[in-house]
Every structure is written in structure tokens, then in C-alpha cells.
Design a protein around this motif. Structure first.
Motif, mmCIF file in Angstrom:
data_model
loop_
_atom_site.group_PDB
_atom_site.id
_atom_site.type_symbol
_atom_site.label_atom_id
_atom_site.label_comp_id
_atom_site.label_asym_id
_atom_site.label_seq_id
_atom_site.Cartn_x
_atom_site.Cartn_y
_atom_site.Cartn_z
ATOM 1 N N LYS A 146 -38.471 31.896 5.227
ATOM 2 C CA LYS A 146 -37.512 31.030 4.550
ATOM 3 C C LYS A 146 -37.884 29.579 4.836
ATOM 4 N N ILE A 147 -38.063 28.815 3.765
ATOM 5 C CA ILE A 147 -38.403 27.393 3.880
ATOM 6 C C ILE A 147 -37.246 26.573 3.302
ATOM 7 N N LYS A 148 -36.735 25.648 4.108
ATOM 8 C CA LYS A 148 -35.645 24.783 3.652
ATOM 9 C C LYS A 148 -36.072 23.327 3.746
ATOM 10 N N THR A 149 -35.811 22.589 2.682
ATOM 11 C CA THR A 149 -36.176 21.171 2.645
ATOM 12 C C THR A 149 -34.959 20.308 2.957
ATOM 13 N N PRO A 150 -35.145 19.153 3.582
ATOM 14 C CA PRO A 150 -34.020 18.284 3.916
ATOM 15 C C PRO A 150 -33.644 17.353 2.762
ATOM 16 N N LYS A 151 -32.447 16.821 2.844
ATOM 17 C CA LYS A 151 -32.033 15.784 1.902
ATOM 18 C C LYS A 151 -32.520 14.443 2.435
ATOM 19 N N VAL A 152 -33.314 13.769 1.626
ATOM 20 C CA VAL A 152 -33.878 12.480 2.018
ATOM 21 C C VAL A 152 -33.661 11.491 0.874
ATOM 22 N N ALA A 153 -33.010 10.382 1.165
ATOM 23 C CA ALA A 153 -32.761 9.361 0.141
ATOM 24 C C ALA A 153 -34.088 8.860 -0.417
ATOM 25 N N GLY A 154 -34.215 8.893 -1.743
ATOM 26 C CA GLY A 154 -35.445 8.446 -2.394
ATOM 27 C C GLY A 154 -36.361 9.578 -2.812
ATOM 28 N N ILE A 155 -36.110 10.798 -2.303
ATOM 29 C CA ILE A 155 -36.916 11.962 -2.684
ATOM 30 C C ILE A 155 -36.081 12.869 -3.583
ATOM 31 N N LYS A 156 -36.631 13.213 -4.733
ATOM 32 C CA LYS A 156 -35.888 14.001 -5.717
ATOM 33 C C LYS A 156 -36.317 15.461 -5.762
ATOM 34 N N LYS A 157 -37.521 15.757 -5.290
ATOM 35 C CA LYS A 157 -37.976 17.151 -5.352
ATOM 36 C C LYS A 157 -39.127 17.375 -4.389
ATOM 37 N N TYR A 158 -39.341 18.649 -4.066
ATOM 38 C CA TYR A 158 -40.460 19.074 -3.234
ATOM 39 C C TYR A 158 -41.190 20.194 -3.965
ATOM 40 N N LYS A 159 -42.513 20.168 -3.891
ATOM 41 C CA LYS A 159 -43.309 21.266 -4.421
ATOM 42 C C LYS A 159 -43.893 22.053 -3.257
ATOM 43 N N ILE A 160 -43.710 23.372 -3.299
ATOM 44 C CA ILE A 160 -44.197 24.246 -2.237
ATOM 45 C C ILE A 160 -45.478 24.934 -2.698
ATOM 46 N N TYR A 161 -46.528 24.831 -1.901
ATOM 47 C CA TYR A 161 -47.810 25.464 -2.204
ATOM 48 C C TYR A 161 -48.175 26.414 -1.064
ATOM 49 N N MET A 162 -48.950 27.438 -1.379
ATOM 50 C CA MET A 162 -49.439 28.362 -0.368
ATOM 51 C C MET A 162 -50.907 28.691 -0.605
ATOM 52 N N SER A 163 -51.560 29.131 0.490
ATOM 53 C CA SER A 163 -52.961 29.534 0.402
ATOM 54 C C SER A 163 -53.291 30.425 1.599
ATOM 55 N N THR A 164 -54.366 31.182 1.492
ATOM 56 C CA THR A 164 -54.875 31.947 2.637
ATOM 57 C C THR A 164 -56.040 31.206 3.288
ATOM 58 N N LYS A 165 -56.358 30.027 2.751
ATOM 59 C CA LYS A 165 -57.386 29.159 3.325
ATOM 60 C C LYS A 165 -56.728 27.861 3.785
ATOM 61 N N LYS A 166 -57.291 27.285 4.814
ATOM 62 C CA LYS A 166 -56.641 26.132 5.433
ATOM 63 C C LYS A 166 -56.708 24.871 4.580
ATOM 64 N N ASN A 167 -57.773 24.704 3.834
ATOM 65 C CA ASN A 167 -57.956 23.439 3.115
ATOM 66 C C ASN A 167 -58.228 23.595 1.617
ATOM 67 N N SER A 168 -58.063 24.787 1.087
ATOM 68 C CA SER A 168 -58.334 24.977 -0.341
ATOM 69 C C SER A 168 -57.572 26.202 -0.848
ATOM 70 N N GLY A 169 -57.708 26.474 -2.159
ATOM 71 C CA GLY A 169 -57.087 27.653 -2.744
ATOM 72 C C GLY A 169 -55.579 27.589 -2.869
ATOM 73 N N TRP A 170 -55.030 26.385 -3.012
ATOM 74 C CA TRP A 170 -53.571 26.227 -3.050
ATOM 75 C C TRP A 170 -52.981 26.726 -4.355
ATOM 76 N N LYS A 171 -51.878 27.449 -4.245
ATOM 77 C CA LYS A 171 -51.153 27.956 -5.414
ATOM 78 C C LYS A 171 -49.693 27.502 -5.307
ATOM 79 N N LYS A 172 -49.204 26.913 -6.378
ATOM 80 C CA LYS A 172 -47.812 26.444 -6.371
ATOM 81 C C LYS A 172 -46.859 27.640 -6.378
ATOM 82 N N ILE A 173 -45.897 27.615 -5.465
ATOM 83 C CA ILE A 173 -44.916 28.686 -5.349
ATOM 84 C C ILE A 173 -43.592 28.328 -6.005
ATOM 85 N N LYS A 174 -43.134 27.095 -5.738
ATOM 86 C CA LYS A 174 -41.800 26.727 -6.211
ATOM 87 C C LYS A 174 -41.615 25.218 -6.134
#
Length: 223
Positions: A146-174
């Protein structure tokens, strides 16, 4: 008559003294202006970047070949200056968590006659960064996160990405709104596996992204 002559002599002496002093002042001003011009042409040599960032502090390293003084400012999401430091190679600031900030810098020199720092270059650009505190935890003993994002003034959204590699292969989750959470149990259509590393990054619409990883174990805790 003698009184008039005395007054005239004093006035002539004052004019001569001013005339002698003026070229010196002009030369000093020319030298200072030339120095400023030379420094301004070299302002691009300085590079400042964030090298440490936590939920309540930021460290900024300065690549400063000529070892000049640099004024570093931290501003909030509305552009208000909240912190200022004068440094040569490194500067750190204590900040509040779950905030959006930006930093900028410029070259300065200290004027002993004026007893203050004087700017000799324009401000740099102002990259943003956040002291956001993200909550990432295992759901019970399951292979879910479970990933929860905080409320931060000035930030409207967060994009969550995942990968099985540390520095590449990112796939947008949500894409999440501030203060919202997502529970993830699969990646690329497959359930999470034991003893396999999974990496995630959380990218706000402003500021630097946060990156970390996790792994599930059968007989020990999630990390």
C-alpha cells in the motif's frame, strides 16, 4: 578685500582637492565594474545541485571552480524566501516535512566598506523539490503493498511507476491525488514473487521524484 581673497583661495583649494580625488574615485569605480563584468562572464561555471534530501532537510553541493561566495535561497511554493545561506562549496537547510520548495543561487562578494554581500551575477533558475513523506507498507502478511501520498501545497498529483530493474524498465501504475492511496499486488499482470526485488518511484507534478524498492520473504518481514 582680504576677506574676499581668503574666501576665493579656500574655494580654489576645495575645487583642486575635488579634481584630484575625482580621477581616483573614477578609477576605483572602473576597476570594480570591470571586476563585476569579469565575474559575470564566469557565473555559468558554478553548478549547484541537491545531493541530500530528507523529510526535514536538504543539502546543496556547489561546484565552484573559483571558490567565490554563493548566496543560496530556499523559497516556498509561492515564491517566498524562507531560508538564505552564504557558502562556497556546500549548504544545508532544516525544513518542514510535506512541503514544496525551490532553490536558487547567485554569485556574491563581501563589501567591507558596506558591510554586506553584494550580488555580482543574476539568479540561477529555480528547480523544485519536495520534503514529502510517503507511506509504503506491506498489507498484513500478504504480497501486497500500500502506497499513500501526502497532501502538499502546490502539488496536484503523483504518478506511481514500478520496475524490476533499479534504473530502467519503468511502467506507470497509477496517478494519485495528494492524500490518496493505492494497493498493488501485481506487476505486468503477474503476482509479486517472493525473494524478487521490485522498485517504485513516486513522481509529483513538481519537484524531484522519490525512488525505493521492496521485496517479500516467506519467513521474515517485508522490506
Amino acid at each position: 578685500m582680504k576677506k574676499i581673497t581668503r574666501i576665493f583661495a579656500l574655494a580654489l583649494a576645495f575645487v583642486m582637492a575635488f579634481a584630484l580625488q575625482a580621477p581616483v574615485n573614477a578609477a576605483e569605480k572602473a576597476a570594480v565594474n570591470q571586476e563585476k563584468a569579469q565575474v559575470n562572464t564566469q557565473a555559468a561555471k558554478i553548478i549547484a545541485q541537491i545531493t541530500s534530501l530528507s523529510e526535514n532537510s536538504v543539502g546543496i553541493s556547489i561546484n565552484n571552480p573559483d571558490s567565490d561566495y554563493v548566496e543560496v535561497q530556499i523559497r516556498d511554493h509561492k515564491g517566498k524566501v524562507v531560508k538564505t545561506r552564504y557558502a562556497i562549496s556546500y549548504s544545508s537547510f532544516n525544513l518542514s516535512k510535506n512541503k514544496l520548495y525551490s532553490f536558487r543561487f547567485r554569485r556574491v562578494y563581501y563589501s567591507y566598506s558596506d558591510r554586506k554581500y553584494i550580488a555580482i551575477s543574476n539568479w540561477s533558475n529555480s528547480p523544485s523539490f519536495t520534503t514529502a513523506k510517503y507511506k509504503v507498507r506491506q498489507v498484513g502478511k500478504s504480497r501486497k503493498v500500500k502506497i499513500k501520498t501526502p497532501k502538499v501545497a502546490g502539488i496536484k498529483k503523483y504518478k506511481i511507476y514500478m520496475s524490476t530493474k533499479k534504473n530502467s524498465g519503468w511502467k506507470k501504475i497509477k496517478t494519485l491525488k495528494p492524500g490518496k492511496a493505492i494497493t498493488i499486488s501485481r506487476f505486468k499482470g503477474k503476482s509479486f514473487k517472493y525473494y524478487k526485488n521490485y522498485y517504485y518511484k513516486i513522481v509529483p507534478n513538481k519537484g524531484q521524484y522519490y525512488r525505493n524498492g521492496f521485496c517479500f520473504y516467506k519467513y521474515s518481514t517485508f522490506r
